[in-house]
Design a protein around this motif. Structure first.
Motif, PDB file in Angstrom:
ATOM      1  N   ILE A  87       0.835  -1.198   0.000  1.00  0.00           N
ATOM      2  CA  ILE A  87       0.000   0.000   0.000  1.00  0.00           C
ATOM      3  C   ILE A  87       0.873   1.252   0.000  1.00  0.00           C
ATOM      4  CG2 ILE A  87      -2.130  -0.896   1.035  1.00  0.00           C
ATOM      5  CD1 ILE A  87      -1.010   0.112   3.744  1.00  0.00           C
ATOM      6  N   GLY A  88       0.263   2.343  -0.372  1.00  0.00           N
ATOM      7  CA  GLY A  88       1.001   3.600  -0.423  1.00  0.00           C
ATOM      8  C   GLY A  88       1.293   4.006  -1.863  1.00  0.00           C
ATOM      9  N   LEU A  89       1.825   5.204  -1.987  1.00  0.00           N
ATOM     10  CA  LEU A  89       2.077   5.779  -3.307  1.00  0.00           C
ATOM     11  C   LEU A  89       2.992   4.916  -4.159  1.00  0.00           C
ATOM     12  CD1 LEU A  89       2.586   9.628  -2.884  1.00  0.00           C
ATOM     13  CD2 LEU A  89       0.685   8.385  -3.920  1.00  0.00           C
ATOM     14  N   ASN A  90       4.137   4.539  -3.567  1.00  0.00           N
ATOM     15  CA  ASN A  90       5.111   3.776  -4.350  1.00  0.00           C
ATOM     16  C   ASN A  90       4.553   2.423  -4.759  1.00  0.00           C
ATOM     17  OD1 ASN A  90       7.106   5.710  -4.429  1.00  0.00           O
ATOM     18  ND2 ASN A  90       7.849   5.156  -2.380  1.00  0.00           N
ATOM     19  N   ALA A  91       3.729   1.852  -3.896  1.00  0.00           N
ATOM     20  CA  ALA A  91       3.107   0.575  -4.239  1.00  0.00           C
ATOM     21  C   ALA A  91       2.137   0.742  -5.404  1.00  0.00           C
ATOM     22  CB  ALA A  91       2.390  -0.002  -3.029  1.00  0.00           C
ATOM     23  N   ALA A  92       1.549   1.922  -5.520  1.00  0.00           N
ATOM     24  CA  ALA A  92       0.640   2.165  -6.651  1.00  0.00           C
ATOM     25  C   ALA A  92       1.416   2.352  -7.953  1.00  0.00           C
ATOM     26  CB  ALA A  92      -0.221   3.387  -6.376  1.00  0.00           C
ATOM     27  N   VAL A  93       2.642   2.913  -7.807  1.00  0.00           N
ATOM     28  CA  VAL A  93       3.436   3.189  -9.015  1.00  0.00           C
ATOM     29  C   VAL A  93       3.787   1.897  -9.752  1.00  0.00           C
ATOM     30  CG1 VAL A  93       5.719   3.962  -9.782  1.00  0.00           C
ATOM     31  CG2 VAL A  93       4.373   5.402  -8.253  1.00  0.00           C
ATOM     32  N   VAL A  94       4.028   0.800  -8.997  1.00  0.00           N
ATOM     33  CA  VAL A  94       4.461  -0.446  -9.638  1.00  0.00           C
ATOM     34  C   VAL A  94       3.438  -0.968 -10.649  1.00  0.00           C
ATOM     35  CG1 VAL A  94       5.222  -2.820  -9.270  1.00  0.00           C
ATOM     36  CG2 VAL A  94       5.983  -1.014  -7.725  1.00  0.00           C
ATOM     37  N   PRO A  95       2.177  -1.227 -10.242  1.00  0.00           N
ATOM     38  CA  PRO A  95       1.226  -1.714 -11.257  1.00  0.00           C
ATOM     39  C   PRO A  95       0.961  -0.695 -12.361  1.00  0.00           C
ATOM     40  CG  PRO A  95       0.108  -1.262  -9.173  1.00  0.00           C
ATOM     41  CD  PRO A  95       1.580  -1.173  -8.904  1.00  0.00           C
ATOM     42  N   LEU A  96       0.968   0.601 -12.009  1.00  0.00           N
ATOM     43  CA  LEU A  96       0.750   1.624 -13.046  1.00  0.00           C
ATOM     44  C   LEU A  96       1.825   1.495 -14.129  1.00  0.00           C
ATOM     45  CD1 LEU A  96      -0.178   4.830 -10.988  1.00  0.00           C
ATOM     46  CD2 LEU A  96      -1.652   3.565 -12.577  1.00  0.00           C
ATOM     47  N   THR A  97       3.070   1.338 -13.682  1.00  0.00           N
ATOM     48  CA  THR A  97       4.174   1.238 -14.629  1.00  0.00           C
ATOM     49  C   THR A  97       4.062  -0.035 -15.466  1.00  0.00           C
ATOM     50  OG1 THR A  97       5.548   2.367 -13.008  1.00  0.00           O
ATOM     51  CG2 THR A  97       6.680   1.298 -14.844  1.00  0.00           C
ATOM     52  N   ILE A  98       3.779  -1.148 -14.769  1.00  0.00           N
ATOM     53  CA  ILE A  98       3.666  -2.430 -15.482  1.00  0.00           C
ATOM     54  C   ILE A  98       2.567  -2.362 -16.542  1.00  0.00           C
ATOM     55  CG2 ILE A  98       3.108  -4.885 -15.206  1.00  0.00           C
ATOM     56  CD1 ILE A  98       5.746  -4.285 -13.973  1.00  0.00           C
ATOM     57  N   ALA A  99       1.459  -1.696 -16.198  1.00  0.00           N
ATOM     58  CA  ALA A  99       0.357  -1.597 -17.158  1.00  0.00           C
ATOM     59  C   ALA A  99       0.715  -0.680 -18.321  1.00  0.00           C
ATOM     60  CB  ALA A  99      -0.898  -1.097 -16.458  1.00  0.00           C
ATOM     61  N   ALA A 100       1.503   0.366 -18.024  1.00  0.00           N
ATOM     62  CA  ALA A 100       1.757   1.376 -19.055  1.00  0.00           C
ATOM     63  C   ALA A 100       2.837   0.952 -20.053  1.00  0.00           C
ATOM     64  CB  ALA A 100       2.141   2.702 -18.415  1.00  0.00           C
TER      65      ALA A 100
END
Ligand code: ADP
Ligand code: MG
Lengths: 217, 352
Positions: A87-100
Motif C-alpha cells: 500500500i502507499g504511493l510507491n506501491a501504486a506506481v508499480v502496477p501503473l508502470t507495469i500496465a503502461a
C-alpha cells in the motif's frame, strides 16, 4: 472549507502527479525501446528476429489484455518485493508502470509504422548501422507520433492512478472516494473531478504543443 | 583508365520467395559499367529494374552471382565492411526519401554523421554541395517546404556528400514534371562531367535515356535483352521491345486507316509499307529522291520525324513504295545497302 481540507486537496493533487510522473517516466524509458524492438525485429525488417518478435508481441498483448484492477491485485507479491509494501504511493506506481509499458510499446510501434520504409532504405544505402538507423532515422522521424502516444499514456495514467489510489494509494482518486463518496461531501467530489479535468487538459495541451513543435511534415 | 570497370554485375540472379510463390526478378544479369559512364537501364514496369539497381549496393542480396563496385566484390563482404563500401556508392530514389524531421542542411549532413565526421568537417562539406545543387538559400528549410525538384536536388546533394564514385538513380525523375525532369537530368549530367562520377540509372522513360545516357541496357522479364551505345540503340534497335519503346517515344505509327488495310503478305497489286530509320550522314543526303530516281518508283511518305540524340541525328519515316514488285524489291536492297534500318510493316493495295 477548512485549511486542513485545502491542504489535503493540495497534497492529494501532488500525490497524483507523483504517481503519474514516476510511472509515466519509467514506462516511457522501458516502453520506447520495447516498441522499437517490436518494430525492428519484425520479419523483413533490418533486424529481423521473427521468434523474438513473436515472443515480445505475445508478452505485450498479455500485459495489455489484463484489466488494470486485476493486474494491481495479481502483482501484489511483486510490488511488495520491489517497494517493500503493497500500500502507499510507491506501491501504486508499480502496477501503473507495469500496465503502461506495453501500452507505450504498442503506441511507439504504431508511430514507427507511419515512417516510409524508403527512409530506412536510404539510410541503409548510406551505410547506416542498425543502431544509427534507430537513433538517426526512426526515433527523430517518429518523434511526433511518440509524443502523441506518451500523451495518451499520461492521460490514461491519470485515470488509472485514481483507481490505484482508491485501493490504498492516496492521491485524488482516494480523496474523491473517501470524502466525496463515503462521507458524501459533494463539494469535495466536485473539486476532485475538476482538478482531474484540468490536469488532463494540461497534459493534453502540453503534448499537442510538443507535437506541433516537432512536426515538419 | 578510360575503360576501368566501375560497376560489375556477373551472372546475377534474384529470386524472391521460394517454392510455389517464387518470383524470378533477375535472370543471369551481366552488366559492366566503365568509370565515368552514364548507363541507363530501361524496361517496362515490373521488369526488374529496381531489383537490379538495388542489387548493386546490396539493398537486395542477389540469390546467385557476384557484384563488384570499384574493384571491390561487395557480395563477399561482411556487414561492417559493406557499410563502409556503401559510403562510396550514392543513391537517389523516385520518392526522394528525405528525413522530414531534418532541415535541408541536416539531410545533406546525414551520411557524414553516419561516417562520424566532426561538425566542422561536415559544415565544410555540406556548404559547397548546397551551392552545386542550387540550394544555398534553402539550407534551413524543411523538405515539406520544397517542391519535388528541390527535394530531388537535396537528395542528390545528400548522395554526393560522402564523395562516392558511383551514383545509383532509381527512377529519379519519374515523380517530376517534364521541366523539372530536364533540370534534374541537367544536374546529373553536370555532376558526371565535373566529378567524373559513374552513374547507373533505371527508368521507364526514353526521354531520360535520350537526354543523358551514354549507353543503355534494355531489361525484359528480368533479363538484359539488349545493350548498346545510345545513338545505336535509337537508330538500330535489335529487339522488338526496343522498337516498341522507340516508336512510343517518337510517336511514329502508321495511320490507323492504313493499319486497317495492312496485310502480312504481298498480293498482286499491293505495295510494301516500310518503317525507315536513318542516322548520321544519310540524313543530309537527299536519299529519298535519289532512291526514287535510281529505282524508278514513287515514294509516298506517310509519317516522318527527325530527332537529335547524343549529337547524332535520327530520322524515322513510314513510307509506301509504289511501283512494280521487281522495282520495289530493288529499292529495298538499295536502302539496306545504304545502312538504313528497314522494317517492312506489311503490304497494302491501293484502292484508288
Ligand atoms: N520484395 C519483393 N518481394 C517479392 N517480389 C518482389 C519484391 N520486389 C519486387 N518483386 C517482384 O519482382 C519483379 C520485379 O520488380 P521490380 O524490380 O520492382 O520491377 P521494376 O522496378 O522494373 O518495376 C516484380 O514482379 C515484383 O512484383
Ligand atoms: Mg521500380
Amino acid at each position: 472549507m477548512s485549511d486542513a481540507m485545502i491542504e489535503l486537496i493540495l497534497s492529494s493533487t501532488l500525490d497524483t502527479l507523483y504517481m503519474v510522473g514516476i510511472s509515466g517516466l519509467i514506462s516511457a524509458l522501458a516502453g520506447i525501446p520495447l516498441g522499437v524492438l517490436l518494430y525492428v525485429t519484425r520479419p523483413r525488417q533490418f533486424l529481423a528476429l521473427p521468434i523474438l518478435n513473436h515472443l515480445l508481441g505475445v508478452i505485450t498483448n498479455i500485459g495489455r489484455s489484463i484489466p488494470f484492477i486485476i493486474l494491481m491485485v495479481a502483482i501484489i507479491p511483486f510490488t511488495r518485493m520491489i517497494v517493500g509494501s503493497s500500500i502507499g504511493l510507491n506501491a501504486a506506481v508499480v502496477p501503473l508502470t507495469i500496465a503502461a509499458i506495453p501500452f507505450v510499446a504498442r503506441l511507439v510501434e504504431g508511430a514507427l509504422n507511419e515512417i516510409s520504409p524508403g527512409l530506412i532504405e536510404a539510410a541503409q544505402s548510406m551505410g547506416a548501422t542498425p543502431w544509427q538507423i534507430i537513433m538517426k532515422v526512426l526515433l527523430p522521424e517518429a518523434r511526433g507520433g511518440i509524443i502523441t502516444g506518451l500523451t495518451i499514456t499520461v492521460v490514461t495514467l491519470v485515470s488509472y492512478s485514481a483507481m490505484a489510489g482508491a485501493v490504498g494509494g492516496g492521491g485524488l482518486g482516494d480523496l474523491g472516494i473517501r470524502y466525496g463518496y463515503n462521507r458524501f461531501e459533494p463539494t469535495i467530489m466536485l473539486i476532485t473531478v475538476a482538478i482531474l479535468v484540468v490536469m488532463v487538459q494540461g497534459f493534453q495541451s502540453l503534448g499537442d504543443y510538443l507535437v506541433r513543435r516537432s512536426d515538419h511534415k | 583508365m578510360a575503360d576501368r570497370i566501375m560497376i560489375a554485375l556477373d551472372n546475377v540472379s534474384k529470386i524472391y520467395g521460394s517454392g510455389q510463390h517464387a518470383i524470378t526478378a533477375l535472370k543471369d544479369v551481366n552488366l559492366h559499367v566503365p568509370q565515368g559512364d552514364i548507363h541507363g537501364v530501361i524496361g517496362l514496369s515490373g521488369a526488374g529494374k529496381s531489383t537490379l539497381i538495388r542489387c548493386v549496393n546490396l539493398l537486395e542480396r542477389p540469390t546467385t552471382g557476384h557484384v563488384s563496385v570499384d574493384d571491390q566484390e561487395l557480395t563477399a563482404l561482411d556487414r561492417a565492411t559493406l557499410n563502409r563500401a556503401r559510403h562510396g556508392i550514392g543513391m537517389i530514389f523516385q520518392h526522394f526519401n528525405l528525413l522530414t524531421s531534418r532541415t535541408v542542411f541536416d539531410n545533406v549532413a546525414l551520411p557524414l554523421e553516419l561516417m562520424r565526421m566532426d561538425k566542422n568537417t561536415i559544415r565544410e562539406r555540406v556548404q559547397p554541395l548546397l551551392d552545386l545543387t542550387g540550394l544555398a538559400d534553402k539550407a534551413d528549410s524543411y523538405p515539406a517546404e520544397l517542391s519535388g525538384g528541390q527535394k530531388q536536388r537535396v537528395a542528390i546533394a545528400r548522395a554526393l556528400a560522402s564523395r562516392p564514385k558511383v551514383l545509383l538513380c532509381d527512377e529519379a525523375t519519374s515523380a517530376l514534371d517534364p521541366q523539372t525532369t530536364s533540370s534534374i537530368l541537367g544536374l546529373l549530367e553536370d555532376i558526371n562531367r565535373r566529378l567524373g562520377l559513374t552513374i547507373l540509372l533505371i527508368t521507364h522513360e526514353m526521354e531520360v535515356v535520350k537526354s543523358i545516357c551514354h549507353r543503355v541496357s534494355l531489361i525484359s522479364d528480368g533479363e538484359l535483352v539488349e545493350e548498346a551505345e545510345v545513338g545505336d540503340f535509337f537508330t538500330s534497335p535489335r529487339t522488338h521491345l526496343a522498337r516498341r519503346f522507340i516508336n512510343d517515344f517518337l510517336e511514329i505509327e502508321p495511320p490507323q486507316s492504313l493499319l486497317d488495310h495492312l496485310q502480312n503478305d504481298p498480293t498482286p497489286g499491293s505495295h510494301p509499307v516500310l518503317r525507315l530509320a536513318y542516322s548520321g550522314d544519310e540524313i543530309s543526303t537527299p536519299l529519298i529522291s535519289r532512291l526514287a530516281r535510281a529505282c524508278d518508283i514513287d515514294i509516298s511518305i506517310l509519317e516522318a520525324k527527325v530527332e537529335s540524340i547524343r549529337h547524332r541525328t535520327l530520322g524515322l519515316m513510314i513510307a509506301e513504295l509504289v511501283g512494280p514488285p521487281e522495282k520495289t524489291r530493288e529499292a529495298l536492297a538499295y536502302l539496306e545497302d545504304h545502312d538504313l534500318t528497314v522494317e517492312v510493316l506489311g503490304h497494302v493495295r491501293r484502292h484508288d
